[in-house]
Write a protein that holds these residues in place. Structure first.
Motif, PDB file in Angstrom:
ATOM      1  N   GLY A 182     -44.134  -9.169 -55.246  1.00 13.23           N
ATOM      2  CA  GLY A 182     -44.259  -9.125 -53.795  1.00 13.23           C
ATOM      3  C   GLY A 182     -43.103  -8.340 -53.187  1.00 13.23           C
ATOM      4  O   GLY A 182     -42.290  -7.734 -53.892  1.00 13.23           O
ATOM      5  N   TYR A 183     -43.041  -8.327 -51.849  1.00 11.61           N
ATOM      6  CA  TYR A 183     -41.969  -7.613 -51.143  1.00 11.61           C
ATOM      7  C   TYR A 183     -40.606  -8.211 -51.479  1.00 11.61           C
ATOM      8  O   TYR A 183     -40.437  -9.426 -51.550  1.00 11.61           O
ATOM      9  CB  TYR A 183     -42.157  -7.727 -49.631  1.00 11.61           C
TER      10      TYR A 183
ATOM     11  N   ARG B 282     -45.060   0.642 -51.966  1.00 14.69           N
ATOM     12  CA  ARG B 282     -46.193   0.056 -51.277  1.00 14.69           C
ATOM     13  C   ARG B 282     -47.351   0.079 -52.264  1.00 14.69           C
ATOM     14  O   ARG B 282     -47.602   1.102 -52.922  1.00 14.69           O
ATOM     15  CB  ARG B 282     -46.541   0.860 -50.021  1.00 14.69           C
TER      16      ARG B 282
ATOM     17  N   ASP C 277     -45.713  -4.852 -51.842  1.00 17.45           N
ATOM     18  CA  ASP C 277     -46.944  -5.465 -51.361  1.00 17.45           C
ATOM     19  C   ASP C 277     -47.816  -4.363 -50.794  1.00 17.45           C
ATOM     20  O   ASP C 277     -47.370  -3.226 -50.626  1.00 17.45           O
ATOM     21  CB  ASP C 277     -46.623  -6.512 -50.298  1.00 17.45           C
TER      22      ASP C 277
ATOM     23  N   LEU D 215     -52.785  -5.082 -53.727  1.00 17.79           N
ATOM     24  CA  LEU D 215     -52.027  -6.032 -54.543  1.00 17.79           C
ATOM     25  C   LEU D 215     -52.928  -6.995 -55.309  1.00 17.79           C
ATOM     26  O   LEU D 215     -52.804  -7.145 -56.534  1.00 17.79           O
ATOM     27  CB  LEU D 215     -51.048  -6.818 -53.659  1.00 17.79           C
ATOM     28  N   GLU D 216     -53.823  -7.682 -54.613  1.00 14.44           N
ATOM     29  CA  GLU D 216     -54.652  -8.688 -55.276  1.00 14.44           C
ATOM     30  C   GLU D 216     -55.576  -8.052 -56.315  1.00 14.44           C
ATOM     31  O   GLU D 216     -55.810  -8.621 -57.385  1.00 14.44           O
ATOM     32  CB  GLU D 216     -55.447  -9.481 -54.239  1.00 14.44           C
TER      33      GLU D 216
END
Length: 333
Positions: A229-230, A186, A211, A215-216
């Motif tokens: 991503g996931y 995570r 994610d 993240l961003e």
């Protein structure tokens, strides 16, 4: 008629984390043994996302007692210490029902990292939450000791974890043109991911799978890291199997299922010598634990991937289910 186990959790069924993974896998074993697992989750009530941390659900668990009575379970297990778990504990204690609980996450440490709440305030609350539990299940012998050191005086049980070998397998390894180090997590502040992102290991790409709320931000800060991503199932397993090393920078895990998923794919684990990795990684066999992650990676690169996979077989969901089943308590004396 199948015996009913009620699991009360603050996680939604489609969330991707170690808690959800654990119960999904032991449920499959429970069904084979003639049990039926029923859940009460935030999805049964009105809920909102925790501001700044959308993966935490704040549910308004009104009339949870009515739901419990309608289910009429043979056994009750409270999985988490969130609003749903708290509401259930209140109702069950008031009506003298017996239940057991689980300690999956370093709750005081998480609240301190995320919100700056002193652990001296939260440990008494954690002890209070689990005080009337028939059995407290936690992840490892080390976590049993830690809880006892923090004043837990009831039955605290070490509860293992497993891996789905139909998904996580060395057979997924392919001839990739480049070499990479992978981390699966995570993407949040408390996971200490910056230590992975800041690694400079010549000739190896850094791949971050997952994610989360950071993240961003991390994408902007670390353009040299490949963020995927996931990923789940076979897609996730391929990232494990084709990595040279799985890097686990977190220092606050109670277990870390991602480590044994990587091992099941033959990929050794580089991590810090701290709680979680110390209970999971066999030094020099399935990985390397050093305060210097670069040194850990270097030592992992020479390990036999076949031995890594073979040694991972000590982890099984069947054993996790056996421990869970054998420590269920009757709701009434």
């Amino acid at each position: 008629m199948d015996k009913i186990i009620l699991i009360i959790t603050d996680n939604l069924p489609d969330q991707i984390n170690g808690v959800v993974t654990t119960y999904k896998n032991i449920e499959a074993c429970a069904i084979r043994d003639g049990y039926r697992i029923v859940y009460i989750t935030p999805g049964d009530f009105r809920y909102i996302n925790c501001p700044g941390y959308n993966e935490v659900k704040i549910a308004f668990a009104r009339k949870i007692g009515k739901k419990i009575e309608e289910i009429c379970p043979d056994h009750i297990h409270i999985a988490t210490e969130g609003p749903v778990g708290l509401s259930a504990r209140k109702y069950l204690s008031k009506h003298n029902y017996r239940y057991n609980t689980a300690y999956h996450t370093k709750f005081p440490e998480a609240l301190h990292t995320l919100f700056g709440i002193p652990e001296a305030l939260t440990w008494p609350l954690v002890r209070w939450f689990h005080k009337h539990s028939g059995k407290v299940l936690t992840t490892t012998d080390t976590m049993v000791k830690e809880l006892r050191d923090h004043g837990f005086d009831g039955d605290v049980i070490s509860w293992t974890r497993g891996v789905d070998r139909d998904i996580f397998s060395p057979d997924l390894r392919e001839n990739f043109p480049g070499k990479y180090l992978v981390c699966v997590s995570r993407i949040s502040k408390e996971k200490n991911l910056e230590d992975f992102f800041n690694l400079d290991y010549l000739g190896y790409q850094k791949v971050m799978v997952g994610d989360g709320p950071m993240l961003e931000t991390y994408k902007q800060q670390y353009p040299d890291v490949a963020f995927t991503g996931y990923k789940t199932g076979i897609d996730l397993a391929r990232y494990y199997a084709n990595a040279e090393v799985f890097v686990f920078p977190s220092r606050w895990e109670t277990f870390g299922i991602v480590m044994i998923e990587a091992m099941a794919c033959g990929t050794p684990v580089a991590a810090y010598p701290c709680q979680g990795p110390l209970d999971v990684v066999d030094q020099g066999v399935t990985g390397s634990l050093r305060e210097n992650l670069r040194q850990s990676i270097t030592e992992c690169l020479v390990l036999d991937r076949n031995r890594v996979e073979q040694a991972s077989h000590r982890w099984s969901w069947e054993e996790a289910w056996r421990i869970f089943r054998d420590n269920l308590v009757e709701p009434q004396l």
